[in-house]
Design an enzyme around this catalytic site. Structure first.
Site, PDB file in Angstrom:
ATOM      1  N   ALA A  69       0.864  -1.200   0.000  1.00  0.00           N
ATOM      2  CA  ALA A  69       0.000   0.000   0.000  1.00  0.00           C
ATOM      3  C   ALA A  69       0.890   1.236   0.000  1.00  0.00           C
ATOM      4  O   ALA A  69       1.031   1.918   1.002  1.00  0.00           O
ATOM      5  CB  ALA A  69      -0.910  -0.021   1.228  1.00  0.00           C
ATOM      6  N   HIS A  80     -24.272  19.555  24.525  1.00  0.00           N
ATOM      7  CA  HIS A  80     -23.485  18.900  25.580  1.00  0.00           C
ATOM      8  C   HIS A  80     -24.160  17.611  26.005  1.00  0.00           C
ATOM      9  O   HIS A  80     -25.382  17.596  26.110  1.00  0.00           O
ATOM     10  CB  HIS A  80     -23.370  19.842  26.788  1.00  0.00           C
TER      11      HIS A  80
HETATM   12  P1  NAD Z   1      -0.515   6.845   0.762  1.00  0.00           P
HETATM   13  O1  NAD Z   1       0.147   7.800  -0.134  1.00  0.00           O
HETATM   14  O2  NAD Z   1      -1.573   7.303   1.677  1.00  0.00           O
HETATM   15  O3  NAD Z   1       0.577   6.104   1.663  1.00  0.00           O
HETATM   16  C1  NAD Z   1       1.633   5.414   1.106  1.00  0.00           C
HETATM   17  C2  NAD Z   1       2.684   5.271   2.179  1.00  0.00           C
HETATM   18  O4  NAD Z   1       3.653   4.368   1.730  1.00  0.00           O
HETATM   19  C3  NAD Z   1       3.412   6.580   2.496  1.00  0.00           C
HETATM   20  O5  NAD Z   1       3.444   6.735   3.886  1.00  0.00           O
HETATM   21  C4  NAD Z   1       4.790   6.380   1.895  1.00  0.00           C
HETATM   22  O6  NAD Z   1       5.796   7.061   2.581  1.00  0.00           O
HETATM   23  C5  NAD Z   1       4.943   4.891   2.022  1.00  0.00           C
HETATM   24  N1  NAD Z   1       5.854   4.268   1.076  1.00  0.00           N
HETATM   25  C6  NAD Z   1       6.053   4.568  -0.219  1.00  0.00           C
HETATM   26  N2  NAD Z   1       6.936   3.715  -0.769  1.00  0.00           N
HETATM   27  C7  NAD Z   1       7.285   2.840   0.201  1.00  0.00           C
HETATM   28  C8  NAD Z   1       8.151   1.712   0.259  1.00  0.00           C
HETATM   29  N3  NAD Z   1       8.816   1.311  -0.815  1.00  0.00           N
HETATM   30  N4  NAD Z   1       8.294   1.067   1.429  1.00  0.00           N
HETATM   31  C9  NAD Z   1       7.606   1.468   2.536  1.00  0.00           C
HETATM   32  N5  NAD Z   1       6.764   2.516   2.530  1.00  0.00           N
HETATM   33  C10 NAD Z   1       6.597   3.185   1.387  1.00  0.00           C
HETATM   34  O7  NAD Z   1      -1.043   5.686  -0.217  1.00  0.00           O
HETATM   35  P2  NAD Z   1      -2.060   4.494   0.042  1.00  0.00           P
HETATM   36  O8  NAD Z   1      -2.140   4.161   1.477  1.00  0.00           O
HETATM   37  O9  NAD Z   1      -1.688   3.454  -0.931  1.00  0.00           O
HETATM   38  O10 NAD Z   1      -3.424   5.127  -0.392  1.00  0.00           O
HETATM   39  C11 NAD Z   1      -3.560   5.688  -1.704  1.00  0.00           C
HETATM   40  C12 NAD Z   1      -4.526   6.829  -1.693  1.00  0.00           C
HETATM   41  O11 NAD Z   1      -5.848   6.349  -1.594  1.00  0.00           O
HETATM   42  C13 NAD Z   1      -4.363   7.763  -0.498  1.00  0.00           C
HETATM   43  O12 NAD Z   1      -3.346   8.704  -0.695  1.00  0.00           O
HETATM   44  C14 NAD Z   1      -5.689   8.407  -0.446  1.00  0.00           C
HETATM   45  O13 NAD Z   1      -5.730   9.457  -1.374  1.00  0.00           O
HETATM   46  C15 NAD Z   1      -6.630   7.299  -0.894  1.00  0.00           C
HETATM   47  N6  NAD Z   1      -7.251   6.665   0.290  1.00  0.00           N
HETATM   48  C16 NAD Z   1      -8.013   7.437   1.108  1.00  0.00           C
HETATM   49  C17 NAD Z   1      -8.592   6.888   2.218  1.00  0.00           C
HETATM   50  C18 NAD Z   1      -9.432   7.763   3.102  1.00  0.00           C
HETATM   51  O14 NAD Z   1      -9.818   8.831   2.656  1.00  0.00           O
HETATM   52  N7  NAD Z   1      -9.722   7.357   4.324  1.00  0.00           N
HETATM   53  C19 NAD Z   1      -8.403   5.555   2.528  1.00  0.00           C
HETATM   54  C20 NAD Z   1      -7.616   4.794   1.684  1.00  0.00           C
HETATM   55  C21 NAD Z   1      -7.056   5.357   0.555  1.00  0.00           C
END
Ligand code: NAD
Ligand code: FAD
Length: 473
Positions: free
Chosen positions: A272, A447
């Site tokens: 992810a 409240h």
């Molecule tokens: P994300 O961008 O939220 O997080 C990806 C994470 O992976 C980051 O913290 C990054 O630093 C890390 N990362 C990147 N490469 C890496 C590696 N090689 N090894 C270890 N860590 C690494 O992306 P996501 O979690 O895949 O989600 C994608 C998008 O989907 C989100 O940015 C968001 O826009 C959307 N989303 C939103 C929600 C919500 O609104 N609640 C929930 C799920 C997804």
């Protein structure tokens, strides 16, 4: 509406939370609308493999967490027995119900639904390949809402059920004994929480120095503390340098400051690490639509692309990749098509991470303010002083206001705590309405509710919070 507007032919490609609201609004305004998606029903990633299935499972996880927590109050439940087939059925029922609802709404609005894969022939027609061959559809305006898909970095793209992306993880094929989550962002933390509650020993590996990079650290702290209890371990500043699939599991090589054993075996891995826009094989080269250096479609403030007849909205048009951002862009694009003075204003897009506790923010964050040298005052109200949080046994939360110096106009709000995702809407309204801290202070909040945190944070600014005395501002 003029007579020529009534005859407008609008084609929408992609029926997610960007595409279907665009189609519905355009139809409402009198256009002849065709909504195209490869999937058999409207809903997009959000409904079928994103927001809705993940939140359905997170609700179950939260219920299990509450039940466990209740032991502290003298209510002890047996260890839950998980019937995975039933849980999967429940999740699929939720999706099915909503998909049927959208199909019905499209019919009521006389939106023509076409299932198939679309690509542009030129700036005035698309070709749709469906079950019954190829159909040409001419348009006056097209809206591209093709969304995004998971990024699979090289080395983590093995075709094996042991290596999952979010789509596979939401299928809930089984509950692995051990799960490595690569990426401590939205998906890693939300789906990691689900699997941890269902019984997996979850290890999260995050490349950067903190979870949810970009979010304010004081909001992350209470979540990180709680996640440490839920997860087997959280490895920050850590890299996956190798990943090999075997019959008995996935052997993963890790490099980082807290890695005790560089080679570890996990039953499954969830990758992810972000998502990328769906712009390939769309025939965009037949048009003047341009992409930016990350592959997102370039648009103006009305979401018009370099091709005047084509608009782009949602994930394919850039960050943040959030459903409600897509839906709001849909409005801006359709209004622009109808010649209305509409624009997409990015100042107040709420973001919510549906972990336990939830984290939500809206408008300016403290991190962004510091990075960009934007002056601000901050007022924080800790939930240790919030009555409703005490009744729930959840005092770890925090409500924070970022205010313009002198005027005290609300620039941003951050909340961590149970229900933060619902509480943030008030902040979005405050920012949109140009409210000042005084407005929040003088608005009567019921409240005892968690919403009082926003009012009390405004009171903290003036040293007037009845329940909390800030040491220094
Ligand atoms: P994300 O961008 O939220 O997080 C990806 C994470 O992976 C980051 O913290 C990054 O630093 C890390 N990362 C990147 N490469 C890496 C590696 N090689 N090894 C270890 N860590 C690494 O992306 P996501 O979690 O895949 O989600 C994608 C998008 O989907 C989100 O940015 C968001 O826009 C959307 N989303 C939103 C929600 C919500 O609104 N609640 C929930 C799920 C997804
Ligand atoms: P999508 O929802 O991606 O829909 C695009 C549609 O276009 C798809 O149905 C696809 O089949 C179709 N398509 C693509 N190409 C073609 C083509 N050539 N022809 C025909 N059809 C095509 N966001 C939130 O705001 N809150 C959340 O809680 C949340 N949780 C999430 C959880 C997960 C696990 C994931 C993966 C994402 C989550 N998101 C969440 C993000 C959210 O799902 C997206 O931001 C949102 O779906 C984007 O909407 P969209 O309309 O741009 O595109």
């Amino acid at each position: 509406m003029t007579e020529s507007q009534a005859e407008l032919r609008v084609v929408v490609i992609g029926a997610g939370p960007g595409g279907y609201p665009a189609a519905f609004l355009a139809a409402h305004k009198g256009a002849k609308v065709t909504l195209i998606d490869e999937a058999p029903e409207p809903g997009g990633v959000c409904l079928f493999r994103g927001c809705i299935p993940s939140k359905t499972l997170l609700h179950v996880a939260s219920l299990m967490g509450e039940a466990e927590h209740a032991a502290e109050w003298g209510i002890r439940y047996e260890k839950p027995e998980i019937e995975l087939d039933k849980l999967r059925d429940w999740k699929n029922k939720v999706i099915g119900r909503m998909a049927r609802g959208l199909t019905g709404l499209a019919k009521q609005r006389k939106v023509r639904w076409v299932q198939g894969r679309a690509r542009f022939g030129d700036a005035q027609h698309v070709l749709v390949k469906g079950k019954n061959g190829e159909e040409r559809i001419d348009f006056d305006f097209a809206i591209v809402a093709t969304g995004s898909r998971p990024t699979r970095p090289r080395g983590m793209d093995a075709d094996s059920p042991r290596i999952m992306d979010s789509t596979a993880a939401l299928e809930l094929a089984d509950i692995p004994e051990t799960l490595l989550v690569v990426g401590g962002g939205y998906i890693g933390l939300e789906l990691g929480s689900v699997y941890a509650r269902l019984g997996s020993k979850v290890t999260v590996v995050e490349l950067t120095t903190g979870l949810l990079p970009g979010a304010d650290r004081d909001l992350i702290e209470p979540l990180a503390r709680r996640l440490k209890e839920q997860f087997a371990s959280i490895l920050l500043n850590t890299k996956v340098t190798g990943l090999e699939v075997f019959d008995r599991g996935v052997n993963v090589q890790l490099v980082g400051p807290d890695v005790s054993a560089p080679d570890r075996l996990f039953e499954k891995v969830l990758v992810a690490v972000g998502r990328r826009p769906n712009t390939e094989n769309l025939g965009l080269e037949q048009t003047r639509v341009e992409l930016d250096d990350r592959g997102f479609i370039r648009t103006d403030i009305q979401r018009r692309t370099g091709e005047p007849s084509i608009f782009a909205i949602g994930d394919v048009a850039g960050e943040p990749m959030l459903a409600h951002k897509a839906t709001h862009e849909a409005r801006a694009a359709v209004e622009a098509i109808f010649g209305e003075p509409s624009a997409f204003d990015q100042r107040a897009i709420p973001a919510v991470v549906f972990t336990d506790p939830e984290i939500a923010w809206c408008g300016l964050t403290e991190t962004e303010a510091l990075n960009r040298g934007i002056p601000f005052e901050v007022a924080k109200f800790p939930w240790s002083a919030l009555g409703r949080a005490t009744t729930l046994g959840r005092n770890e939360g925090l409500t924070k206001l970022l205010l313009q110096p002198m005027t005290h106009r609300v620039l941003g709000v951050g909340i961590v705590g149970v229900g933060a995702g619902d509480l943030i809407s008030e902040a979005a309204l405050a920012i949109e309405m140009g409210a000042v801290a005084d407005d929040l202070k003088h608005t009567i909040h019921p409240h005892p509710t968690l919403s009082e945190g926003i009012m009390e944070a405004a009171e903290v600014l003036y040293g007037q919070s009845p329940h909390y005395v800030a040491r220094s501002r």
